[in-house]
Motif scaffolding. Structure first.
Motif, PDB file in Angstrom:
ATOM      1  N   ASP A 215      -3.160  -1.420   3.270  1.00 15.94           N
ATOM      2  CA  ASP A 215      -3.391  -2.427   2.231  1.00 15.94           C
ATOM      3  C   ASP A 215      -2.087  -2.881   1.584  1.00 15.94           C
ATOM      4  O   ASP A 215      -1.056  -2.225   1.684  1.00 15.94           O
ATOM      5  CB  ASP A 215      -4.307  -1.867   1.143  1.00 15.94           C
ATOM      6  N   ASP A 216      -2.161  -3.970   0.899  1.00 19.19           N
ATOM      7  CA  ASP A 216      -0.988  -4.456   0.183  1.00 19.19           C
ATOM      8  C   ASP A 216      -0.615  -3.548  -0.979  1.00 19.19           C
ATOM      9  O   ASP A 216       0.538  -3.491  -1.384  1.00 19.19           O
ATOM     10  CB  ASP A 216      -1.247  -5.867  -0.338  1.00 19.19           C
ATOM     11  N   PHE A 217      -1.615  -2.854  -1.535  1.00 23.33           N
ATOM     12  CA  PHE A 217      -1.352  -1.916  -2.626  1.00 23.33           C
ATOM     13  C   PHE A 217      -1.459  -0.484  -2.126  1.00 23.33           C
ATOM     14  O   PHE A 217      -2.427  -0.118  -1.468  1.00 23.33           O
ATOM     15  CB  PHE A 217      -2.340  -2.116  -3.772  1.00 23.33           C
ATOM     16  N   LYS A 218      -0.485   0.297  -2.460  1.00 23.02           N
ATOM     17  CA  LYS A 218      -0.522   1.721  -2.163  1.00 23.02           C
ATOM     18  C   LYS A 218      -0.869   2.470  -3.444  1.00 23.02           C
ATOM     19  O   LYS A 218      -0.151   2.377  -4.446  1.00 23.02           O
ATOM     20  CB  LYS A 218       0.832   2.199  -1.646  1.00 23.02           C
ATOM     21  N   LEU A 219      -1.983   3.198  -3.437  1.00 20.88           N
ATOM     22  CA  LEU A 219      -2.378   3.961  -4.613  1.00 20.88           C
ATOM     23  C   LEU A 219      -1.507   5.195  -4.745  1.00 20.88           C
ATOM     24  O   LEU A 219      -1.257   5.910  -3.773  1.00 20.88           O
ATOM     25  CB  LEU A 219      -3.848   4.366  -4.522  1.00 20.88           C
ATOM     26  N   VAL A 220      -1.049   5.451  -5.975  1.00 22.68           N
ATOM     27  CA  VAL A 220      -0.130   6.559  -6.216  1.00 22.68           C
ATOM     28  C   VAL A 220      -0.828   7.713  -6.927  1.00 22.68           C
ATOM     29  O   VAL A 220      -0.762   8.862  -6.498  1.00 22.68           O
ATOM     30  CB  VAL A 220       1.086   6.085  -7.045  1.00 22.68           C
ATOM     31  N   THR A 221      -1.509   7.408  -8.032  1.00 18.16           N
ATOM     32  CA  THR A 221      -2.198   8.452  -8.788  1.00 18.16           C
ATOM     33  C   THR A 221      -3.232   7.800  -9.699  1.00 18.16           C
ATOM     34  O   THR A 221      -3.310   6.577  -9.801  1.00 18.16           O
ATOM     35  CB  THR A 221      -1.196   9.279  -9.633  1.00 18.16           C
ATOM     36  N   VAL A 222      -4.032   8.625 -10.357  1.00 20.24           N
ATOM     37  CA  VAL A 222      -5.000   8.152 -11.338  1.00 20.24           C
ATOM     38  C   VAL A 222      -4.392   8.309 -12.727  1.00 20.24           C
ATOM     39  O   VAL A 222      -3.994   9.412 -13.112  1.00 20.24           O
ATOM     40  CB  VAL A 222      -6.336   8.927 -11.239  1.00 20.24           C
ATOM     41  N   LEU A 223      -4.306   7.211 -13.462  1.00 21.49           N
ATOM     42  CA  LEU A 223      -3.739   7.254 -14.814  1.00 21.49           C
ATOM     43  C   LEU A 223      -4.768   7.654 -15.852  1.00 21.49           C
ATOM     44  O   LEU A 223      -4.433   8.177 -16.912  1.00 21.49           O
ATOM     45  CB  LEU A 223      -3.160   5.883 -15.176  1.00 21.49           C
ATOM     46  N   GLY A 224      -6.038   7.372 -15.589  1.00 20.27           N
ATOM     47  CA  GLY A 224      -7.092   7.708 -16.542  1.00 20.27           C
ATOM     48  C   GLY A 224      -8.440   7.294 -16.006  1.00 20.27           C
ATOM     49  O   GLY A 224      -8.551   6.656 -14.958  1.00 20.27           O
ATOM     50  N   ARG A 225      -9.467   7.656 -16.729  1.00 17.96           N
ATOM     51  CA  ARG A 225     -10.821   7.280 -16.342  1.00 17.96           C
ATOM     52  C   ARG A 225     -11.648   7.062 -17.595  1.00 17.96           C
ATOM     53  O   ARG A 225     -11.345   7.593 -18.661  1.00 17.96           O
ATOM     54  CB  ARG A 225     -11.478   8.343 -15.445  1.00 17.96           C
TER      55      ARG A 225
END
Length: 532
Positions: A215-225
Motif C-alpha cells: 500500500d501507499d501507507f505503511k502502518l507503524v504503530t497504534v497511537l490510540g483507540r
C-alpha cells in the motif's frame, strides 16, 4: 448526546443534594417498576448519570450502582423488562417503557468508562425474567442466574479491545477452512480519496486488516483507540511523510447515531486554515470504515506532558492559553462550537506550539441559537450544559477557564465559588491577572462570562496576555517556553498511548449482522466522497 431527563430532575434541588450534578450530569430519568425477588412491582424513579445508575423511591435514594461495575444486561425479547446484572452486588430487575433509550445511553457510557471490558447483552424469549434474576439469597450461595451463552446478542454487545483482537485473530486463522476474505487495500487507487478525487472504490471486503506491504501507507504503530476505532501512525511510502490515520467504524457510527456529527468533523478538518487547529490531508473510505488522514503531530498529547510536569509555570500557561483562544475564536467565527476542549484533545508539535484536535462533538450554532444536546467531558462542562438550559459557543470559554486552572493546579470550585490556594502554604506563585482571568472565564452566568461580548478578541485583550506579542505568537515567531524532547527515530511516540504489538495493526472483526446493517445504510456515507 441528547439528554433524556424526562422528569427534569437536573433542576430539582432535593435530588441535587443526593447527586453531585457538577460531576454527574443526568442523562436519563424516568418512572419505572422495580421488580423484587417475589416478582412484586414497586413504583420507582430510574436515573442514569455519566457515572452511575440511581434508583429513587419518590425523593429518597434507595440504590446507587456504578456503571463501571456492570457485568451484563439481560432483556426480554417479548416485553419491556430487563435486568442489570452487577457481579459484585445484586441484580436490578426493571420494567421500563423507555428501555431502549436507557440502554443506548448506558452502553455509550460503559464503552467510555470500561474500554477493556466486554458488556454482555442477553436476549431471552420469555416476557418474565424471574428465572434469570440473581437475588441476594442467590448471591449468598454464589449463584448467578445468567442465561446460557447461546442467548447472547453479540451484535448489541459493547466489546472490549482485547476481545475484538481475539475475534479478529480467530477469524484470520479460520480463513483457510472457510471462504477466503480478502484484506482491504489501503492506497490511493483502490480507496475512495477526497484529496485526489480519484473516485475509485475498492470492491474488496473490509473485514479484518489494513495491509502494509503493497500500500501507499505503511502502518507503524497504534497511537490510540476509542469507541469508534483506532488511530494509527503511518508513513507515506512515496516521501516517508508521517501521518495519523483515524480509522472509524461505520457500524459504530450508526449504532450511536454519529454519522452527521462525523460529516461535520470531516468538513471542519478539511476547511481548517489556522496554525493551532489540526486539519486533514486525505479522506478514504472502504465498505466498513472511514479513514481520516491527518498530519502527525509528534509532540503528543498536552495531557501526557502535563502529567510528567504536574504544573506549568505561568508564562507557559499564557503561551498555551493564547493559542487556544485564537483557535477557538477562529472556530466560533465560522459558527462552530468545539464542545470538547480538554488537555487530551490538544497536541504539541515539535516546536512547542499547540494543535487542537477532535471535532467529533463540534456543532454549528447560530448567533442567537441554543443547542439542547448534552455532550462533553464532565470535568469541563459549563453550568448551562449541566442544567440542560440550552447552550451556545460560550461553553468553550468555560472549558478554557478549567484548562487554564488545571494547568496551574490552582483552584477548587465549591458552590460555584472559585477558591485559590495559599501561596505560602503550597509554595506556588501566580499573578493577580491570572486570578482575574480564571474568575471571569468561570462565571456561572454565561452573560457575565469573559468572551460573551467579544468572543476570542475579548479574552485576548485581557491584561493577562499584555506581555505576549499575540501577532508574533500566531505567526510562530515567539520562542516556545517548552519543546518536547523528541528523538530522530520514527517510533518515538512516548507522548502517546502507543502500542507496538503487531497484532494491534490488525483491524477489529465486524460481525456479519453489522456488515449487513452498514450495507443497508451505505447512502448515508455518500457525502464522505467530497469535501463539501
Amino acid at each position: 448526546m441528547e439528554s433524556n431527563d424526562q422528569l427534569n430532575l437536573q433542576n430539582d434541588k432535593e435530588v441535587e443534594k443526593l447527586i453531585p450534578f457538577d460531576i454527574e450530569p443526568i442523562l436519563f430519568s424516568g418512572k419505572i417498576f422495580k421488580i423484587n425477588r417475589w416478582s412484586l412491582k414497586q413504583d420507582r424513579i430510574l436515573i442514569l448519570t455519566v457515572r452511575s445508575v440511581y434508583v429513587f423511591r419518590k425523593k429518597q435514594l434507595r440504590k446507587k450502582l456504578q456503571i463501571s461495575e456492570l457485568g451484563s444486561v439481560i432483556k426480554s425479547l417479548s416485553s419491556n423488562e430487563f435486568i442489570l446484572h452487577f457481579p459484585n452486588f445484586f441484580d436490578l430487575r426493571i420494567q421500563c417503557d423507555r428501555r431502549q433509550s436507557f440502554l443506548d445511553l448506558l452502553k455509550l457510557r460503559f464503552a467510555h468508562l470500561q474500554s477493556q471490558v466486554t458488556l454482555r447483552i442477553y436476549g431471552v424469549p420469555s416476557a418474565s425474567l424471574k428465572e434469570y434474576h440473581t437475588t441476594p439469597s442467590n448471591k449468598k450461595y454464589g449463584i448467578d442466574n445468567l442465561p446460557t451463552e447461546d442467548m447472547r446478542l453479540l451484535d448489541e454487545e459493547i466489546k472490549s479491545a482485547p476481545e475484538w483482537e481475539r475475534e479478529s485473530m480467530i477469524t484470520d486463522n479460520s480463513k483457510s477452512s472457510k471462504k477466503k476474505v480478502e484484506e482491504e487495500e489501503f492506497d490511493f487507487e483502490n480507496s475512495r480519496s477526497t484529496k485526489d478525487k480519484s473516485g475509485a472504490s475498492s470492491d474488496k471486503e473490509d473485514h479484518h486488516a489494513i495491509t502494509s506491504e503493497q500500500d501507499d501507507f505503511k502502518l507503524v504503530t497504534v497511537l490510540g483507540r476509542g469507541t469508534f476505532g483506532k488511530v494509527y501512525l503511518a508513513e507515506l511510502r512515496q516521501n516517508s511523510q508521517l501521518y495519523a490515520i483515524k480509522s472509524i467504524r461505520k457500524d459504530v457510527l450508526l449504532e450511536f447515531d454519529q454519522v452527521n456529527n462525523t460529516k461535520l468533523e470531516k468538513d471542519i478538518l478539511f476547511s481548517c486554515d489556522h496554525p493551532f487547529l489540526v486539519g486533514m490531508d486525505y479522506l478514504f473510505q472502504s465498505s466498513l470504515r472511514l479513514y481520516f488522514i491527518m498530519p502527525f503531530v509528534r509532540g503528543g498529547e498536552l495531557y501526557k506532558i502535563f502529567q510528567s510536569k504536574k504544573r506549568f509555570p505561568e508564562n507557559q500557561v499564557k503561551f498555551y492559553a493564547a493559542q487556544i483562544a485564537m483557535a477557538i475564536g477562529y472556530l466560533h467565527n465560522q459558527g462552530i462550537a468545539h464542545r470538547d476542549l480538554k488537555l487530551e484533545n490538544i497536541l504539541v508539535d515539535a516546536d512547542g506550539y499547540l494543535k487542537i484536535i477532535d471535532y467529533g462533538l463540534a456543532k454549528m450554532i447560530g448567533q442567537d441559537e441554543l443547542s439542547m444536546s448534552f455532550c462533553g467531558t464532565p470535568e469541563y462542562l459549563a453550568p448551562e450544559m449541566v442544567s440542560h438550559a440550552g447552550h451556545d459557543k460560550n461553553v468553550d470559554w468555560w472549558a478554557l477557564g478549567v484548562l487554564i486552572n488545571r494547568n496551574m493546579l490552582l483552584m477548587k470550585i465549591k458552590n460555584s465559588k472559585v477558591i485559590f490556594p495559599d501561596k505560602t502554604k503550597y509554595k506556588i506563585e501566580y499573578s493577580d491577572e491570572i486570578v482575574d482571568l480564571i474568575v471571569n472565564l468561570l462565571q456561572k452566568d454565561k452573560t457575565k462570562r469573559l468572551g460573551y461580548q467579544g468572543d476570542g478578541d475579548e479574552i485576548l485583550a485581557h491584561p493577562f496576555f499584555a506581555s505576549l506579542d499575540l501577532k508574533k505568537c500566531e505567526g510562530k515567531e515567539v520562542e516556545a517556553p517548552f519543546k518536547p524532547e523528541i528523538s530522530s527515530e520514527v517510533l518515538d511516540v512516548k507522548f502517546f498511548n502507543a502500542k507496538n504489538d503487531p497484532k494491534d495493526l490488525t483491524e477489529t472483526y465486524v460481525p456479519e449482522a453489522k456488515i449487513r446493517k452498514v450495507e443497508k445504510a451505505k447512502d448515508m456515507f455518500k457525502d464522505f466522497d467530497s469535501k463539501n
